[in-house]
Design a protein around this motif. Structure first.
Motif, PDB file in Angstrom:
ATOM      1  N   GLU A  12       0.828  -1.210   0.000  1.00  0.00           N
ATOM      2  CA  GLU A  12       0.000   0.000   0.000  1.00  0.00           C
ATOM      3  C   GLU A  12       0.858   1.254   0.000  1.00  0.00           C
ATOM      4  O   GLU A  12       0.547   2.232  -0.690  1.00  0.00           O
ATOM      5  CB  GLU A  12      -0.951   0.000   1.197  1.00  0.00           C
ATOM      6  CG  GLU A  12      -2.126  -0.927   1.023  1.00  0.00           C
ATOM      7  CD  GLU A  12      -2.926  -0.657  -0.258  1.00  0.00           C
ATOM      8  OE1 GLU A  12      -3.271   0.507  -0.532  1.00  0.00           O
ATOM      9  OE2 GLU A  12      -3.183  -1.628  -0.991  1.00  0.00           O
ATOM     10  N   ARG A  13       1.944   1.258   0.753  1.00  0.00           N
ATOM     11  CA  ARG A  13       2.843   2.418   0.779  1.00  0.00           C
ATOM     12  C   ARG A  13       3.505   2.630  -0.583  1.00  0.00           C
ATOM     13  O   ARG A  13       3.634   3.765  -1.050  1.00  0.00           O
ATOM     14  CB  ARG A  13       3.892   2.251   1.872  1.00  0.00           C
ATOM     15  CG  ARG A  13       3.300   2.372   3.258  1.00  0.00           C
ATOM     16  CD  ARG A  13       4.321   2.171   4.327  1.00  0.00           C
ATOM     17  NE  ARG A  13       3.676   2.145   5.636  1.00  0.00           N
ATOM     18  CZ  ARG A  13       4.317   2.239   6.769  1.00  0.00           C
ATOM     19  NH1 ARG A  13       5.633   2.358   6.787  1.00  0.00           N
ATOM     20  NH2 ARG A  13       3.655   2.193   7.905  1.00  0.00           N
ATOM     21  N   LEU A  14       3.934   1.546  -1.199  1.00  0.00           N
ATOM     22  CA  LEU A  14       4.552   1.658  -2.521  1.00  0.00           C
ATOM     23  C   LEU A  14       3.546   2.184  -3.541  1.00  0.00           C
ATOM     24  O   LEU A  14       3.876   3.071  -4.342  1.00  0.00           O
ATOM     25  CB  LEU A  14       5.107   0.305  -2.976  1.00  0.00           C
ATOM     26  CG  LEU A  14       6.384  -0.164  -2.286  1.00  0.00           C
ATOM     27  CD1 LEU A  14       6.679  -1.610  -2.662  1.00  0.00           C
ATOM     28  CD2 LEU A  14       7.553   0.730  -2.656  1.00  0.00           C
ATOM     29  N   LYS A  15       2.321   1.661  -3.519  1.00  0.00           N
ATOM     30  CA  LYS A  15       1.311   2.118  -4.476  1.00  0.00           C
ATOM     31  C   LYS A  15       0.932   3.579  -4.236  1.00  0.00           C
ATOM     32  O   LYS A  15       0.727   4.334  -5.196  1.00  0.00           O
ATOM     33  CB  LYS A  15       0.084   1.213  -4.424  1.00  0.00           C
ATOM     34  CG  LYS A  15       0.376  -0.171  -5.010  1.00  0.00           C
ATOM     35  CD  LYS A  15      -0.869  -0.997  -5.251  1.00  0.00           C
ATOM     36  CE  LYS A  15      -1.563  -1.363  -3.977  1.00  0.00           C
ATOM     37  NZ  LYS A  15      -2.706  -2.271  -4.201  1.00  0.00           N
ATOM     38  N   HIS A  16       0.883   3.991  -2.976  1.00  0.00           N
ATOM     39  CA  HIS A  16       0.603   5.401  -2.671  1.00  0.00           C
ATOM     40  C   HIS A  16       1.733   6.291  -3.201  1.00  0.00           C
ATOM     41  O   HIS A  16       1.470   7.338  -3.819  1.00  0.00           O
ATOM     42  CB  HIS A  16       0.425   5.598  -1.166  1.00  0.00           C
ATOM     43  CG  HIS A  16       0.202   7.022  -0.777  1.00  0.00           C
ATOM     44  ND1 HIS A  16      -0.987   7.675  -0.993  1.00  0.00           N
ATOM     45  CD2 HIS A  16       1.036   7.925  -0.223  1.00  0.00           C
ATOM     46  CE1 HIS A  16      -0.879   8.915  -0.571  1.00  0.00           C
ATOM     47  NE2 HIS A  16       0.343   9.100  -0.103  1.00  0.00           N
ATOM     48  N   ALA A  17       2.967   5.884  -2.976  1.00  0.00           N
ATOM     49  CA  ALA A  17       4.105   6.662  -3.476  1.00  0.00           C
ATOM     50  C   ALA A  17       4.075   6.732  -5.004  1.00  0.00           C
ATOM     51  O   ALA A  17       4.323   7.800  -5.586  1.00  0.00           O
ATOM     52  CB  ALA A  17       5.414   6.039  -2.993  1.00  0.00           C
ATOM     53  N   CYS A  18       3.739   5.642  -5.645  1.00  0.00           N
ATOM     54  CA  CYS A  18       3.652   5.631  -7.108  1.00  0.00           C
ATOM     55  C   CYS A  18       2.568   6.581  -7.598  1.00  0.00           C
ATOM     56  O   CYS A  18       2.767   7.306  -8.579  1.00  0.00           O
ATOM     57  CB  CYS A  18       3.378   4.214  -7.610  1.00  0.00           C
ATOM     58  SG  CYS A  18       4.796   3.111  -7.428  1.00  0.00           S
ATOM     59  N   ALA A  19       1.437   6.597  -6.923  1.00  0.00           N
ATOM     60  CA  ALA A  19       0.349   7.507  -7.303  1.00  0.00           C
ATOM     61  C   ALA A  19       0.791   8.961  -7.178  1.00  0.00           C
ATOM     62  O   ALA A  19       0.454   9.808  -8.025  1.00  0.00           O
ATOM     63  CB  ALA A  19      -0.883   7.239  -6.445  1.00  0.00           C
ATOM     64  N   GLU A  20       1.573   9.275  -6.152  1.00  0.00           N
ATOM     65  CA  GLU A  20       2.079  10.639  -5.967  1.00  0.00           C
ATOM     66  C   GLU A  20       3.053  11.019  -7.078  1.00  0.00           C
ATOM     67  O   GLU A  20       3.028  12.146  -7.581  1.00  0.00           O
ATOM     68  CB  GLU A  20       2.745  10.775  -4.596  1.00  0.00           C
ATOM     69  CG  GLU A  20       1.788  10.693  -3.428  1.00  0.00           C
ATOM     70  CD  GLU A  20       0.809  11.854  -3.377  1.00  0.00           C
ATOM     71  OE1 GLU A  20       1.223  13.010  -3.629  1.00  0.00           O
ATOM     72  OE2 GLU A  20      -0.371  11.599  -3.100  1.00  0.00           O
ATOM     73  N   VAL A  21       3.900  10.093  -7.470  1.00  0.00           N
ATOM     74  CA  VAL A  21       4.847  10.363  -8.559  1.00  0.00           C
ATOM     75  C   VAL A  21       4.086  10.577  -9.866  1.00  0.00           C
ATOM     76  O   VAL A  21       4.368  11.525 -10.611  1.00  0.00           O
ATOM     77  CB  VAL A  21       5.877   9.216  -8.697  1.00  0.00           C
ATOM     78  CG1 VAL A  21       6.689   9.359  -9.978  1.00  0.00           C
ATOM     79  CG2 VAL A  21       6.798   9.180  -7.483  1.00  0.00           C
ATOM     80  N   ILE A  22       3.125   9.714 -10.137  1.00  0.00           N
ATOM     81  CA  ILE A  22       2.335   9.844 -11.367  1.00  0.00           C
ATOM     82  C   ILE A  22       1.601  11.184 -11.389  1.00  0.00           C
ATOM     83  O   ILE A  22       1.560  11.864 -12.423  1.00  0.00           O
ATOM     84  CB  ILE A  22       1.375   8.647 -11.514  1.00  0.00           C
ATOM     85  CG1 ILE A  22       2.187   7.376 -11.820  1.00  0.00           C
ATOM     86  CG2 ILE A  22       0.327   8.910 -12.587  1.00  0.00           C
ATOM     87  CD1 ILE A  22       1.401   6.084 -11.701  1.00  0.00           C
ATOM     88  N   ALA A  23       1.055  11.585 -10.257  1.00  0.00           N
ATOM     89  CA  ALA A  23       0.346  12.871 -10.177  1.00  0.00           C
ATOM     90  C   ALA A  23       1.278  14.057 -10.391  1.00  0.00           C
ATOM     91  O   ALA A  23       0.825  15.144 -10.757  1.00  0.00           O
ATOM     92  CB  ALA A  23      -0.361  12.987  -8.825  1.00  0.00           C
ATOM     93  N   SER A  24       2.573  13.858 -10.198  1.00  0.00           N
ATOM     94  CA  SER A  24       3.558  14.935 -10.335  1.00  0.00           C
ATOM     95  C   SER A  24       4.256  14.939 -11.690  1.00  0.00           C
ATOM     96  O   SER A  24       5.229  15.675 -11.881  1.00  0.00           O
ATOM     97  CB  SER A  24       4.615  14.801  -9.227  1.00  0.00           C
ATOM     98  OG  SER A  24       4.014  14.903  -7.966  1.00  0.00           O
ATOM     99  N   GLU A  25       3.764  14.151 -12.628  1.00  0.00           N
ATOM    100  CA  GLU A  25       4.429  14.028 -13.930  1.00  0.00           C
ATOM    101  C   GLU A  25       4.674  15.381 -14.595  1.00  0.00           C
ATOM    102  O   GLU A  25       5.796  15.669 -15.031  1.00  0.00           O
ATOM    103  CB  GLU A  25       3.613  13.141 -14.861  1.00  0.00           C
ATOM    104  CG  GLU A  25       4.241  13.010 -16.237  1.00  0.00           C
ATOM    105  CD  GLU A  25       3.431  12.155 -17.192  1.00  0.00           C
ATOM    106  OE1 GLU A  25       3.836  12.109 -18.368  1.00  0.00           O
ATOM    107  OE2 GLU A  25       2.420  11.546 -16.795  1.00  0.00           O
ATOM    108  N   ALA A  26       3.663  16.220 -14.660  1.00  0.00           N
ATOM    109  CA  ALA A  26       3.816  17.515 -15.344  1.00  0.00           C
ATOM    110  C   ALA A  26       4.845  18.393 -14.634  1.00  0.00           C
ATOM    111  O   ALA A  26       5.671  19.046 -15.289  1.00  0.00           O
ATOM    112  CB  ALA A  26       2.470  18.226 -15.430  1.00  0.00           C
ATOM    113  N   GLU A  27       4.804  18.410 -13.331  1.00  0.00           N
ATOM    114  CA  GLU A  27       5.761  19.221 -12.568  1.00  0.00           C
ATOM    115  C   GLU A  27       7.188  18.722 -12.765  1.00  0.00           C
ATOM    116  O   GLU A  27       8.119  19.521 -12.958  1.00  0.00           O
ATOM    117  CB  GLU A  27       5.392  19.200 -11.084  1.00  0.00           C
ATOM    118  CG  GLU A  27       6.294  20.040 -10.225  1.00  0.00           C
ATOM    119  CD  GLU A  27       5.916  20.023  -8.752  1.00  0.00           C
ATOM    120  OE1 GLU A  27       6.580  20.727  -7.987  1.00  0.00           O
ATOM    121  OE2 GLU A  27       4.970  19.303  -8.365  1.00  0.00           O
ATOM    122  N   LEU A  28       7.383  17.416 -12.736  1.00  0.00           N
ATOM    123  CA  LEU A  28       8.719  16.857 -12.938  1.00  0.00           C
ATOM    124  C   LEU A  28       9.240  17.161 -14.348  1.00  0.00           C
ATOM    125  O   LEU A  28      10.418  17.470 -14.530  1.00  0.00           O
ATOM    126  CB  LEU A  28       8.698  15.346 -12.694  1.00  0.00           C
ATOM    127  CG  LEU A  28       8.429  14.918 -11.252  1.00  0.00           C
ATOM    128  CD1 LEU A  28       8.135  13.424 -11.185  1.00  0.00           C
ATOM    129  CD2 LEU A  28       9.591  15.291 -10.349  1.00  0.00           C
TER     130      LEU A  28
END
Length: 84
Positions: free
Chosen positions: A9-25
């Motif tokens: 669950e922690r890994l999937k949450h972290a992945c969701a945060e990274v995906i949500a930050s795609e444009a910013e990155l």
């Protein structure tokens, strides 16, 4: 001690945060690089989340599956860094 389900669950949450930050990155990388970091991180996070969802067995086996999913990606310098 953390369980496999808690770690998943922690890994999937972290992945969701990274995906949500795609444009910013990607925006940040456009100032210093070739503006592909967000896309690459999205690929990596998607691969990790997928491997976690598909993993059977122990935490160690899940992490092996995650490493293999990342290792086969084509994504510039971020892929070997994450795989290390």
């Amino acid at each position: 001690m953390i369980t496999k389900d808690e770690l998943a669950e922690r890994l999937k949450h972290a992945c969701a945060e990274v995906i949500a930050s795609e444009a910013e990155l990607t925006e940040i990388d456009s100032h210093f690089g070739d503006a592909d970091h967000g896309i690459t991180m999205h690929k990596i996070a998607s691969a990790i989340a997928g491997a976690v969802d598909d993993a059977d067995g122990s935490i160690h086996e899940m992490l092996d599956d995650v490493a293999m999913a990342v290792m086969v990606l084509n994504g510039g310098s971020a892929v070997p860094l994450w795989n290390t």
